[in-house]
Design a protein around this motif. Structure first.
Motif, PDB file in Angstrom:
ATOM      1  N   GLY A 157     -31.849  35.788   7.427  1.00 11.99           N
ATOM      2  CA  GLY A 157     -31.948  36.529   6.177  1.00 11.99           C
ATOM      3  C   GLY A 157     -33.053  35.990   5.277  1.00 11.99           C
ATOM      4  N   LEU A 158     -33.230  34.667   5.253  1.00 12.93           N
ATOM      5  CA  LEU A 158     -34.216  34.090   4.342  1.00 12.93           C
ATOM      6  C   LEU A 158     -35.635  34.512   4.703  1.00 12.93           C
ATOM      7  CD1 LEU A 158     -34.680  32.214   1.871  1.00 12.93           C
ATOM      8  CD2 LEU A 158     -35.072  30.359   3.490  1.00 12.93           C
TER       9      LEU A 158
ATOM     10  N   THR B 164     -36.638  37.319   5.961  1.00 14.60           N
ATOM     11  CA  THR B 164     -36.805  38.673   5.428  1.00 14.60           C
ATOM     12  C   THR B 164     -36.970  38.628   3.904  1.00 14.60           C
ATOM     13  OG1 THR B 164     -35.392  39.499   7.201  1.00 14.60           O
ATOM     14  CG2 THR B 164     -35.760  40.981   5.339  1.00 14.60           C
ATOM     15  N   THR B 165     -36.131  37.834   3.257  1.00 16.29           N
ATOM     16  CA  THR B 165     -36.201  37.706   1.798  1.00 16.29           C
ATOM     17  C   THR B 165     -37.578  37.217   1.356  1.00 16.29           C
ATOM     18  OG1 THR B 165     -33.839  37.273   1.677  1.00 16.29           O
ATOM     19  CG2 THR B 165     -35.169  36.540  -0.194  1.00 16.29           C
TER      20      THR B 165
ATOM     21  N   HIS C 105     -42.640  36.923  -6.261  1.00 14.18           N
ATOM     22  CA  HIS C 105     -41.216  36.554  -6.155  1.00 14.18           C
ATOM     23  C   HIS C 105     -41.026  35.248  -5.374  1.00 14.18           C
ATOM     24  CE1 HIS C 105     -41.034  38.222  -2.046  1.00 14.18           C
ATOM     25  NE2 HIS C 105     -39.777  37.857  -1.964  1.00 14.18           N
TER      26      HIS C 105
ATOM     27  N   THR D 146     -35.442  34.613  -6.958  1.00 16.33           N
ATOM     28  CA  THR D 146     -35.282  35.283  -5.662  1.00 16.33           C
ATOM     29  C   THR D 146     -34.099  34.691  -4.891  1.00 16.33           C
ATOM     30  OG1 THR D 146     -37.635  35.777  -5.558  1.00 16.33           O
ATOM     31  CG2 THR D 146     -36.441  35.789  -3.462  1.00 16.33           C
ATOM     32  N   LEU D 147     -33.962  33.371  -4.961  1.00 18.41           N
ATOM     33  CA  LEU D 147     -32.858  32.723  -4.251  1.00 18.41           C
ATOM     34  C   LEU D 147     -31.525  32.953  -4.961  1.00 18.41           C
ATOM     35  CD1 LEU D 147     -34.430  29.216  -3.356  1.00 18.41           C
ATOM     36  CD2 LEU D 147     -34.256  31.217  -1.867  1.00 18.41           C
TER      37      LEU D 147
ATOM     38  N   SER E  37     -25.478  33.539  -0.198  1.00 15.74           N
ATOM     39  CA  SER E  37     -25.714  34.978  -0.040  1.00 15.74           C
ATOM     40  C   SER E  37     -26.343  35.181   1.328  1.00 15.74           C
ATOM     41  CB  SER E  37     -26.646  35.474  -1.144  1.00 15.74           C
ATOM     42  OG  SER E  37     -27.255  36.688  -0.755  1.00 15.74           O
TER      43      SER E  37
ATOM     44  N   HIS F  44     -28.682  36.945   2.116  1.00 16.95           N
ATOM     45  CA  HIS F  44     -30.146  37.057   2.093  1.00 16.95           C
ATOM     46  C   HIS F  44     -30.818  35.682   2.135  1.00 16.95           C
ATOM     47  CE1 HIS F  44     -30.191  36.202  -2.271  1.00 16.95           C
ATOM     48  NE2 HIS F  44     -31.492  36.261  -2.252  1.00 16.95           N
ATOM     49  N   LEU F  45     -30.007  34.623   2.211  1.00 16.03           N
ATOM     50  CA  LEU F  45     -30.527  33.249   2.296  1.00 16.03           C
ATOM     51  C   LEU F  45     -30.192  32.597   3.636  1.00 16.03           C
ATOM     52  CD1 LEU F  45     -29.348  32.000  -1.221  1.00 16.03           C
ATOM     53  CD2 LEU F  45     -31.538  33.064  -0.598  1.00 16.03           C
TER      54      LEU F  45
END
Lengths: 145, 145, 145, 145
Positions: free
Chosen positions: C17-18, C20-21, C43, D21-22, D41, D43-44
């Motif tokens: 996921g990171l 992609t983030t 960002h 962002t994090l 999360s 996304h991390l």
């Protein structure tokens, strides 16, 4: 920690030619912590006459390795995979003490931190007035003995 | 690099008591790279009889420091702030060579990488058959001389 | 290296996921070397508006880990035990490329070095004019998959 | 530490695009110590679904940098020169807390240590039951502001 382990560490230490060459001695062994003492000598100096970073590093590397050994599964040996050391102050002093401490002991890898203390004279103990001259963070591997 | 700097590094090296104690010698000095040689001796051993990590580290730390000095602004001295070393293989060999190389020389900080090579016998040169037993990454500070 | 491994690394990367983030993408996979690209974006900034050290570190850590995976015994996974990074220059640029390379692959531990390159514009390839802004040295462990 | 410094750190933190962002937040600032919190999360994540080493590193790097800033001479800024991190356990948890602490503040260089704690649920405070998943040792440089 049993006496056997303490004796085993002393025997291992005594087989380290470099520790004899430096004049280092095994000062204290408890579970998860090992201390190694080193009196200053000009044969250990760098170009300014202070204790050489190589000597500082040698004793705290050994202290971390033996600390890891106090936590290793029975019958295992340890090998230092890597370490990082910050040399925060010059190696000025008459006596030095390296302290290695286990921070996390896994099945395979042990993480230790270490510090080196400098004493102006002969210290009464590890907490006599001192300056911390170096900090280490090390990774030690358990290997079949 | 001028001859003066080469001589200055040799003089500094000769003042390092520890290098004499270990039996190390300054092997090569070029701009941005310094080599230090060390023959094996039992007085440098760890408990298995191989070269002690402390001896391995001492020579490559010095090689990195002097490599940084070849790039330091005129009149500046250098001090090692910190380093990290991976001990990838046991210190088995009859001769060892530490090579320190400048990767980036800033106004204040210089980053060097280093390696230690192990040779089964007396090498003809740095590229004689060898194994790389250690890798270092070091940060050196320029300080007023 | 077979195509299976390349696809396996791409699938693993896609599950991060990171990555992609951050907006990172897997750029190249060869035996012993992996490249990860990252376009700059606000960002990902630190307080001065440059690329944050955390983003720089994230991509080169992943590049080193996947490089180690290309050398791991069949069926093994890898885990980063530790790394050290020197942030040599500010993260100024429009594109960044992290390159991880295996230096020594043992049965248990793999040592990698990594670097991060900064490009003023869109690079034609990894060797387009750039500045090396960071150097890493990492230890990766093989673990049962 | 005066309120000005605390506010200055908060303002600097708020300008770090990556921290937003994090999803990280500045949790505590005292002289010589800074804490940064990060809820988990997806996304991390890394490929197993745990917190990515890059996210773990990002928050403890920032915590160490700001801790150094609390000890920097008036008017100076800080830049991280390098750090080393041991990732001792997988990043499993719902909340994470990075703590950066100054170990030695020199005129030019500050040495910090950092740790990252993982909490199964929302912690009541930094000492709620946790596992230490990472240890850092970092070198920060004071630079003209």
């Amino acid at each position: 920690m049993n006496t056997d382990l303490r004796e085993r560490i002393q025997r291992s230490f005594d087989r380290q030619g470099l520790m004899t060459t430096l004049g280092a001695r095994l000062e204290a062994v408890t579970e998860g912590e090992v201390q190694i003492a080193l009196p200053f000598s000009t044969h250990l100096s760098q170009q300014m006459g202070f204790l050489h970073a190589g000597a500082i590093t040698s004793i705290v590397d050994s202290a971390c390795g033996y600390a890891a050994l106090t936590k290793a599964p029975a019958g295992m040996e340890v090998v230092t995979a890597e370490f990082k050391i910050n040399l925060m102050r010059p190696g000025i002093g008459q006596h030095f003490l390296a302290i290695g401490r286990v921070q996390n002991a896994g099945k395979l890898l042990t993480v230790c931190t270490g510090e080196v203390r400098a004493f102006a004279g002969e210290p009464d103990g590890p907490d006599s007035p001192h300056k911390v001259i170096a900090l280490m963070q090390a990774t030690i591997v358990n290997v079949a003995g």
